[in-house]
Design a protein around this motif. Structure first.
Motif, short mmCIF file in Angstrom:
data_model
loop_
_atom_site.label_atom_id
_atom_site.label_comp_id
_atom_site.label_asym_id
_atom_site.label_seq_id
_atom_site.Cartn_x
_atom_site.Cartn_y
_atom_site.Cartn_z
N ILE A 21 0.84 -1.20 0.00
CA ILE A 21 0.00 0.00 0.00
C ILE A 21 0.88 1.25 0.00
CG2 ILE A 21 -1.63 1.36 1.37
CD1 ILE A 21 -2.89 -1.34 2.23
N GLU A 22 1.89 1.28 0.85
CA GLU A 22 2.79 2.43 0.93
C GLU A 22 3.49 2.69 -0.41
OE1 GLU A 22 5.43 1.88 4.24
OE2 GLU A 22 3.81 2.08 5.70
N LYS A 23 3.86 1.62 -1.09
CA LYS A 23 4.55 1.76 -2.38
C LYS A 23 3.64 2.45 -3.40
CE LYS A 23 7.21 -1.58 -3.89
NZ LYS A 23 7.64 -2.88 -4.47
N VAL A 24 2.38 2.03 -3.46
CA VAL A 24 1.43 2.63 -4.41
C VAL A 24 1.12 4.08 -4.02
CG1 VAL A 24 -0.96 2.54 -5.22
CG2 VAL A 24 0.40 0.46 -5.15
N LEU A 25 0.91 4.32 -2.73
CA LEU A 25 0.54 5.66 -2.28
C LEU A 25 1.69 6.67 -2.41
CD1 LEU A 25 -1.70 4.97 0.84
CD2 LEU A 25 -2.38 5.31 -1.54
N SER A 26 2.92 6.18 -2.35
CA SER A 26 4.07 7.09 -2.46
C SER A 26 4.22 7.66 -3.87
CB SER A 26 5.35 6.39 -2.04
OG SER A 26 5.70 5.41 -3.01
N LYS A 27 3.61 7.00 -4.86
CA LYS A 27 3.72 7.43 -6.25
C LYS A 27 2.46 8.16 -6.74
CE LYS A 27 6.63 3.46 -7.25
NZ LYS A 27 6.70 2.16 -7.89
N ALA A 28 1.52 8.41 -5.83
CA ALA A 28 0.25 9.00 -6.26
C ALA A 28 -0.14 10.17 -5.36
CB ALA A 28 -0.84 7.94 -6.23
N GLU A 29 -0.99 11.02 -5.92
CA GLU A 29 -1.57 12.10 -5.12
C GLU A 29 -3.03 11.78 -4.87
OE1 GLU A 29 -1.05 15.92 -6.89
OE2 GLU A 29 1.10 15.93 -6.53
N TYR A 30 -3.46 11.93 -3.65
CA TYR A 30 -4.86 11.71 -3.30
C TYR A 30 -5.23 12.74 -2.24
CZ TYR A 30 -2.54 9.13 0.43
OH TYR A 30 -1.74 8.79 1.47
N TYR A 31 -6.46 13.19 -2.32
CA TYR A 31 -6.90 14.27 -1.46
C TYR A 31 -8.07 13.89 -0.56
CZ TYR A 31 -4.05 16.87 -4.74
OH TYR A 31 -3.00 17.30 -5.51
N SER A 32 -8.72 12.80 -0.88
CA SER A 32 -9.91 12.41 -0.11
C SER A 32 -10.06 10.89 -0.14
CB SER A 32 -11.16 13.05 -0.72
OG SER A 32 -11.48 12.43 -1.95
N PRO A 33 -10.92 10.37 0.69
CA PRO A 33 -11.17 8.91 0.66
C PRO A 33 -11.68 8.44 -0.70
CG PRO A 33 -12.12 9.88 2.64
CD PRO A 33 -11.64 11.01 1.79
N VAL A 34 -12.38 9.31 -1.41
CA VAL A 34 -12.92 8.94 -2.72
C VAL A 34 -11.80 8.64 -3.71
CG1 VAL A 34 -14.32 9.77 -4.66
CG2 VAL A 34 -15.03 10.25 -2.33
N SER A 35 -10.75 9.44 -3.71
CA SER A 35 -9.64 9.19 -4.63
C SER A 35 -8.68 8.13 -4.09
CB SER A 35 -8.89 10.49 -4.94
OG SER A 35 -8.36 11.06 -3.78
N LEU A 36 -8.79 7.82 -2.83
CA LEU A 36 -7.94 6.78 -2.25
C LEU A 36 -8.41 5.37 -2.66
CD1 LEU A 36 -5.60 6.15 -0.29
CD2 LEU A 36 -7.28 6.16 1.56
N LEU A 37 -9.71 5.18 -2.80
CA LEU A 37 -10.24 3.85 -3.13
C LEU A 37 -9.68 3.27 -4.43
CD1 LEU A 37 -13.95 4.19 -1.98
CD2 LEU A 37 -12.14 2.82 -0.95
N PRO A 38 -9.67 4.01 -5.55
CA PRO A 38 -9.09 3.43 -6.78
C PRO A 38 -7.62 3.06 -6.63
CG PRO A 38 -10.31 5.44 -7.29
CD PRO A 38 -10.24 5.32 -5.79
N LEU A 39 -6.89 3.83 -5.83
CA LEU A 39 -5.48 3.50 -5.60
C LEU A 39 -5.34 2.19 -4.83
CD1 LEU A 39 -4.14 7.04 -4.61
CD2 LEU A 39 -3.77 5.82 -6.76
N LEU A 40 -6.18 2.00 -3.82
CA LEU A 40 -6.13 0.76 -3.05
C LEU A 40 -6.49 -0.46 -3.89
CD1 LEU A 40 -7.69 1.96 0.33
CD2 LEU A 40 -5.28 1.51 -0.18
N ARG A 41 -7.35 -0.26 -4.87
CA ARG A 41 -7.73 -1.37 -5.76
C ARG A 41 -6.57 -1.77 -6.68
NH1 ARG A 41 -12.83 1.59 -6.02
NH2 ARG A 41 -14.29 0.45 -4.72
N LYS A 42 -5.61 -0.88 -6.90
CA LYS A 42 -4.46 -1.15 -7.76
C LYS A 42 -3.30 -1.81 -7.02
CE LYS A 42 -5.22 2.84 -10.76
NZ LYS A 42 -4.67 4.12 -11.19
N VAL A 43 -3.38 -1.90 -5.70
CA VAL A 43 -2.25 -2.39 -4.91
C VAL A 43 -1.87 -3.81 -5.28
CG1 VAL A 43 -1.49 -2.99 -2.58
CG2 VAL A 43 -2.66 -0.84 -2.97
#
Length: 163
Positions: A21-43
């Motif tokens: 999760i940290e690896k994916v989140l370190s390469k992305a910008e997210y501002y709210s839980p709504v934009s966090l969900l698609p990132l978590l699906r890519k993990v």
């Protein structure tokens, strides 16, 4: 119920999940839980994680129930295993080690001040209680100052919260 001891478990699956999760989140910008969900699906694309979205009704105020019990008698920071019994809800057994030789310690968690309260009242499911009080004016002002730089999805999310 057994608890893992940090850095001493046989399987480090949770550490692997957090690392992914940290690896994916370190390469992305997210501002709210709504934009966090698609990132978590890519993990994990080969074995996707199951993501549960929770609503306010999924959260309960357990503090009202906890007053019937004295949890201070159990050193939860050191506990490695807990044993519950439906025969006597006021006696918990716990272990401070995972070793087979370690003995179970029994603790009575009954709060003697609350003894006269009916059992049915003690065991009822607590209701959700919103204690957030909403966003402060300062927080709303900060969100409004940043909202123009956010993606449309996040703007929509924050507009529903602050309006």
């Amino acid at each position: 119920m057994k608890y893992s001891t940090p850095d001493h478990s046989c399987i480090q699956e949770i550490d692997n999940v957090h690392s992914s999760i940290e690896k994916v989140l370190s390469k992305a910008e997210y501002y709210s839980p709504v934009s966090l969900l698609p990132l978590l699906r890519k993990v994990s694309t080969q074995k996707p994680y199951k993501i549960l979205s929770m609503a306010p009704a999924d959260f309960f105020d357990l503090k009202s129930c906890s007053s019937f019990y004295n949890y201070k008698v159990i050193p939860f920071v050191k506990v490695n295993a807990l044993e519950f019994s439906s025969k006597n809800i006021f006696n918990l057994k716990y272990k401070l080690s995972h070793s087979l030789e370690s003995e179970w310690i029994t603790a009575e968690i009954r709060n003697h001040v609350a003894i006269r309260i009916p059992y049915s009242q003690k065991m009822r499911t607590p209701k959700y209680k919103d204690k957030s009080g909403g966003l402060t004016n300062e927080k709303i002002k900060a969100i409004k100052s940043m909202i123009k730089w956010m993606p449309k999805l996040d703007q929509d999310y924050f507009n529903t919260i602050i309006n």
